[in-house]
Motif scaffolding. Structure first.
Motif, PDB file in Angstrom:
ATOM      1  N   ASP A 207       0.733  -1.115  -0.019  1.00 12.54           N
ATOM      2  CA  ASP A 207       0.003  -0.110  -0.149  1.00 12.54           C
ATOM      3  C   ASP A 207       0.825   1.273  -0.063  1.00 12.54           C
ATOM      4  O   ASP A 207       2.026   1.254   0.468  1.00 12.54           O
ATOM      5  N   GLY A 208       0.317   2.317  -0.554  1.00 15.84           N
ATOM      6  CA  GLY A 208       1.379   3.676  -0.749  1.00 15.84           C
ATOM      7  C   GLY A 208       0.387   4.646  -1.424  1.00 15.84           C
ATOM      8  O   GLY A 208      -0.965   4.714  -1.093  1.00 15.84           O
ATOM      9  N   GLY A 209       0.737   5.434  -2.157  1.00 16.08           N
ATOM     10  CA  GLY A 209       0.051   6.640  -2.715  1.00 16.08           C
ATOM     11  C   GLY A 209      -0.429   6.077  -4.147  1.00 16.08           C
ATOM     12  O   GLY A 209       0.286   5.601  -4.726  1.00 16.08           O
ATOM     13  N   LEU A 210      -1.744   6.429  -4.256  1.00 13.33           N
ATOM     14  CA  LEU A 210      -2.154   5.791  -5.683  1.00 13.33           C
ATOM     15  C   LEU A 210      -3.149   6.896  -6.171  1.00 13.33           C
ATOM     16  O   LEU A 210      -4.271   7.443  -5.430  1.00 13.33           O
ATOM     17  N   GLY A 211      -2.814   7.604  -7.257  1.00 10.00           N
ATOM     18  CA  GLY A 211      -3.510   8.640  -8.122  1.00 10.00           C
ATOM     19  C   GLY A 211      -4.039   8.196  -9.383  1.00 10.00           C
ATOM     20  O   GLY A 211      -3.466   7.691 -10.032  1.00 10.00           O
ATOM     21  N   VAL A 221       5.593   4.459  -3.180  1.00  4.63           N
ATOM     22  CA  VAL A 221       5.992   3.488  -2.160  1.00  4.63           C
ATOM     23  C   VAL A 221       6.419   4.441  -0.879  1.00  4.63           C
ATOM     24  O   VAL A 221       7.172   4.008  -0.039  1.00  4.63           O
ATOM     25  N   ARG A 222       5.436   5.156  -0.352  1.00  5.44           N
ATOM     26  CA  ARG A 222       5.453   6.029   0.737  1.00  5.44           C
ATOM     27  C   ARG A 222       5.486   5.382   2.057  1.00  5.44           C
ATOM     28  O   ARG A 222       5.918   6.043   3.082  1.00  5.44           O
ATOM     29  N   GLY A 223       4.782   4.200   1.978  1.00  2.67           N
ATOM     30  CA  GLY A 223       4.846   3.537   3.341  1.00  2.67           C
ATOM     31  C   GLY A 223       3.369   3.546   3.913  1.00  2.67           C
ATOM     32  O   GLY A 223       3.149   2.878   5.116  1.00  2.67           O
ATOM     33  N   TYR A 224       2.743   4.511   3.576  1.00  2.00           N
ATOM     34  CA  TYR A 224       1.436   4.301   4.032  1.00  2.00           C
ATOM     35  C   TYR A 224       0.281   4.775   3.064  1.00  2.00           C
ATOM     36  O   TYR A 224       0.552   5.233   2.015  1.00  2.00           O
TER      37      TYR A 224
END
Length: 228
Positions: A207-211, A221-224
């Protein structure tokens, strides 16, 4: 190397404008090899409540003693003063470090060159950021295998200059080499987006950033978790 530009004095008894202090800290970090045992300074624009105990002031004194040749270093760099001019001369003598493009692949499906900046120089991913790209590429490998189709990386790593040029946010994860804007031939961005969500839900992708955008999907892959 770029010249050090300050508007006011920095150090003991100086005006110490935050931007000037940051500029001096960054400049001193460039010449650590000439001012041992100075360690890399935090570029935060601060000298603390007691400048006399500041690591930045200590580094200025070491520079003044070892490079400028001052018998009694005062720990202050005046704009256009002796120490300022010598620091610029020293910076000018440093040979720029050229980042060599990494050969081969960053992962099973992706080559290093695919993650290079899209600026005029096609700047490769800096060595210190390559671990982040390998993490990102590993996640994109999962998507590539599931889709069975090549993934085009429209934008991955960006230099700070290129990031500003294209209107990226100041803290863009592209600059940190943790993000990629992707597209897949024959698939609409919303389809790619849905597939990534599916893989995240099944724990196959991190999971990470998804736009979702009109012509591409952003994944990082920001980690949250982050969605837009």
């Amino acid at each position: 190397m770029a010249k050090l530009q300050i508007t006011q004095s920095v150090g003991m008894g100086g005006i110490n404008k935050p931007n000037d202090v940051k500029a001096v800290q960054a400049a001193l970090n460039q010449i650590l090899g000439q001012i041992p045992p100075t360690k890399k300074l935090v570029v935060d624009g601060k000298l603390g409540s007691k400048p006399e105990n500041s690591k930045t002031v200590a580094a200025i004194k070491v520079f003044q003693k070892k490079v400028v040749g001052m018998v009694r270093p005062d720990g202050k760099i005046d704009a256009n003063g002796r120490s300022h001019k010598k620091l610029n001369t020293t910076l000018g003598n440093i040979k720029p470090v050229v980042t060599t493009p990494a050969a081969g692949k960053a992962s099973t499906y992706f080559a290093w060159k695919e993650f290079a900046c899209h600026d005029n120089d096609k700047t490769p991913v800096p060595t210190e950021l390559r671990p982040s790209i390998k993490t990102l590429a590993g996640q994109l490998d999962v998507l590539r295998k599931e889709l069975g189709k090549p993934i085009k990386i429209n934008s991955a790593y960006r230099t700070p200059e290129h990031n500003r040029k294209v209107g990226g946010t100041k803290n863009s994860l592209h600059v940190q080499a943790k993000a990629a804007d992707i597209a897949v031939s024959g698939m609409a961005p919303k389809e790619v987006h849905a597939k990534v969500l599916e893989l995240i839900a099944s724990k196959k992708m991190a999971d990470g950033g998804l736009g979702l955008y009109n012509t591409f999907v952003h994944y990082d892959v920001r980690g949250y978790k982050a969605r837009w």
